[in-house]
Design a protein around this motif. Structure first.
Motif, PDB file in Angstrom:
ATOM      1  N   ALA A  22     -28.362  16.947  68.023  1.00  0.00           N
ATOM      2  CA  ALA A  22     -27.305  18.120  67.786  1.00  0.00           C
ATOM      3  C   ALA A  22     -25.922  16.173  66.683  1.00  0.00           C
ATOM      4  O   ALA A  22     -25.301  16.794  66.123  1.00  0.00           O
ATOM      5  N   GLY A  23     -26.095  15.594  67.602  1.00  0.00           N
ATOM      6  CA  GLY A  23     -24.808  14.477  67.544  1.00  0.00           C
ATOM      7  C   GLY A  23     -25.075  13.717  66.200  1.00  0.00           C
ATOM      8  O   GLY A  23     -24.480  13.509  65.208  1.00  0.00           O
ATOM      9  N   LYS A  24     -26.720  13.850  65.698  1.00  0.00           N
ATOM     10  CA  LYS A  24     -27.384  12.571  65.238  1.00  0.00           C
ATOM     11  C   LYS A  24     -27.423  13.716  63.884  1.00  0.00           C
ATOM     12  O   LYS A  24     -27.073  12.161  62.501  1.00  0.00           O
ATOM     13  N   LEU A  25     -27.162  14.994  63.133  1.00  0.00           N
ATOM     14  CA  LEU A  25     -27.544  15.465  62.173  1.00  0.00           C
ATOM     15  C   LEU A  25     -26.216  15.055  61.202  1.00  0.00           C
ATOM     16  O   LEU A  25     -26.805  15.326  60.166  1.00  0.00           O
ATOM     17  N   PRO A  26     -25.003  15.629  61.520  1.00  0.00           N
ATOM     18  CA  PRO A  26     -24.138  15.312  60.066  1.00  0.00           C
ATOM     19  C   PRO A  26     -24.699  13.004  59.565  1.00  0.00           C
ATOM     20  O   PRO A  26     -23.960  13.268  58.945  1.00  0.00           O
ATOM     21  N   LEU A  32     -28.017  11.341  53.358  1.00  0.00           N
ATOM     22  CA  LEU A  32     -29.532  11.666  52.998  1.00  0.00           C
ATOM     23  C   LEU A  32     -28.575  11.772  51.521  1.00  0.00           C
ATOM     24  O   LEU A  32     -28.693  11.904  50.344  1.00  0.00           O
ATOM     25  N   GLY A  33     -27.138  13.187  51.776  1.00  0.00           N
ATOM     26  CA  GLY A  33     -26.484  12.788  50.638  1.00  0.00           C
ATOM     27  C   GLY A  33     -25.800  11.572  50.025  1.00  0.00           C
ATOM     28  O   GLY A  33     -25.863  11.801  48.212  1.00  0.00           O
ATOM     29  N   ARG A  34     -25.322  10.646  50.121  1.00  0.00           N
ATOM     30  CA  ARG A  34     -25.265   9.515  49.468  1.00  0.00           C
ATOM     31  C   ARG A  34     -26.625   8.679  49.029  1.00  0.00           C
ATOM     32  O   ARG A  34     -26.549   8.793  47.503  1.00  0.00           O
ATOM     33  N   GLY A  35     -27.735   9.125  49.809  1.00  0.00           N
ATOM     34  CA  GLY A  35     -28.886   8.749  48.817  1.00  0.00           C
ATOM     35  C   GLY A  35     -29.373   9.583  47.850  1.00  0.00           C
ATOM     36  O   GLY A  35     -29.493   8.179  46.506  1.00  0.00           O
ATOM     37  N   ILE A  36     -28.916  11.146  48.120  1.00  0.00           N
ATOM     38  CA  ILE A  36     -29.526  11.874  46.695  1.00  0.00           C
ATOM     39  C   ILE A  36     -28.407  11.823  46.242  1.00  0.00           C
ATOM     40  O   ILE A  36     -28.745  11.545  44.087  1.00  0.00           O
ATOM     41  N   ARG A  37     -27.081  11.060  45.681  1.00  0.00           N
ATOM     42  CA  ARG A  37     -25.921  10.850  44.752  1.00  0.00           C
ATOM     43  C   ARG A  37     -26.249   9.218  44.030  1.00  0.00           C
ATOM     44  O   ARG A  37     -25.926   9.357  43.264  1.00  0.00           O
ATOM     45  N   ASN A  38     -26.216   7.930  45.009  1.00  0.00           N
ATOM     46  CA  ASN A  38     -26.917   7.180  44.216  1.00  0.00           C
ATOM     47  C   ASN A  38     -27.681   6.979  43.779  1.00  0.00           C
ATOM     48  O   ASN A  38     -27.735   6.426  42.010  1.00  0.00           O
TER      49      ASN A  38
END
Length: 78
Positions: A22-26, A32-38
């Motif tokens: 659970a600690g690694k999910l954020p 993943l969000g940064r990759g999609i944004r880039n």
């Protein structure tokens, strides 16, 4: 959504939580969000390199490339 129901998504979420914790999910969600944004930014951005020559560049090339018949390579030369 891709033929996946709520039950399948929950099973995938549980498996991901078991593998990464659970600690690694954020961190995973953030990267993943940064990759999609880039990716979106690179798709929307115009090409940085313009491959089409400017009209004045074409005139300079034509004058620089003129070869005399003596300077032209022979098509059958090795």
């Amino acid at each position: 959504m891709f033929g996946l129901g709520v039950g399948e998504l929950l099973v995938i979420l549980v498996i991901v939580m078991i593998i990464f914790g659970a600690g690694k999910l954020p961190e995973i969600g953030d990267s993943l969000g940064r990759g999609i944004r880039n990716f979106r930014k690179s798709v929307k951005a115009p090409d940085e390199i313009d491959i089409h020559p400017k009209p004045e560049d074409q005139d300079e090339r034509r004058s620089a490339v003129r070869l005399t018949p003596d300077a032209a390579p022979h098509p059958l030369a090795p």
